[in-house]
Motif scaffolding. Structure first.
Motif: not given
Length: 224
Positions: A78-79, A85-87, A92-94, A104-106
């Motif tokens: 998971v980490i 995903a962060t890269r 954040g989605v701001t 699109s990830l959501h």
């Protein structure tokens, strides 16, 4: 967002009534004393990841407050996925999902959840609290007949208040208690039954099959 300026004691005459009340509240002093004596259960500074054992003030303690039931928060897979995903997506989605925060990830996650649970649709919220507020305030309304377990989480009561729908509590895990509420009133009124899957305060679970059967009998919307 507003700010509250803390003034020196000698400037207390310049405080407005709300600031004065906050400064003089005896509960603040009691909380600070309890914290020094390690009796204050809130805002403990944790110095490690949320494992079964955590570090607090340099001391290893057994973690009895986490909802990381399956250990996924510290699972290496998971980490690694979260790092990837962060890269790609940033930190954040701001913005809110409503306006400019849906990625699109959501949508990919929601589609995967739909497939896994064999359901028509899914909607992901950032926290359990916002999920409860969004679900209940968006589906229940004044005039509905609503039965809620007495031990449901405070966030569910907040959501019910936000919906402005009247509700009645029944004794914890009492199917008969829920039935007594749901079988009253005009038969044309919408009905809902609100439970928890795992009760966060006691750690027990409801007789879900019996509650589901009851919801079917009285055509109630079952919220777990």
């Amino acid at each position: 967002m507003g700010t509250l300026k803390t003034l020196p004691h000698h400037e207390s005459e310049a405080l407005n009534a709300v600031q004065q009340r906050l400064r003089d509240d005896i509960r603040v002093a009691e909380a600070k004393t309890a914290a020094r004596l390690r009796r204050f259960p809130y805002y403990a500074t944790i110095e490690s990841a949320s494992h079964s054992t955590i570090m607090v003030d340099g001391e290893p303690l057994i973690n009895l407050g986490s909802n990381n039931y399956l250990g996924l928060a510290t699972d290496p897979r998971v980490i690694e996925a979260a790092t990837d995903a962060t890269r790609l997506w940033g930190t954040g989605v701001t913005g809110s999902r409503l306006l400019n925060g849906t990625l699109s990830l959501h949508e990919s996650l929601e589609a995967t959840l739909c497939s896994f649970y064999e359901k028509e649709a899914a909607l992901v919220f950032p926290t359990g609290y916002t999920a409860n507020l969004g679900l209940i305030s968006g589906t229940l309304q004044p005039g509905d007949i609503i039965a809620v377990d007495r031990e449901i989480h405070a966030s569910l009561f907040d959501a019910l208040m936000l919906s402005r729908a009247p509700f009645r509590r029944f004794e914890h895990n009492s199917v008969d208690g829920a039935r007594n509420i749901l079988t009253r009133g005009d038969a044309t009124r919408a009905r809902a039954l609100v439970l928890e899957g795992v009760y966060s305060m006691q750690g027990d679970v409801p007789p879900l099959a019996q509650f589901a059967a009851l919801a079917g009998e009285v055509s109630a919307f079952l919220i777990v």
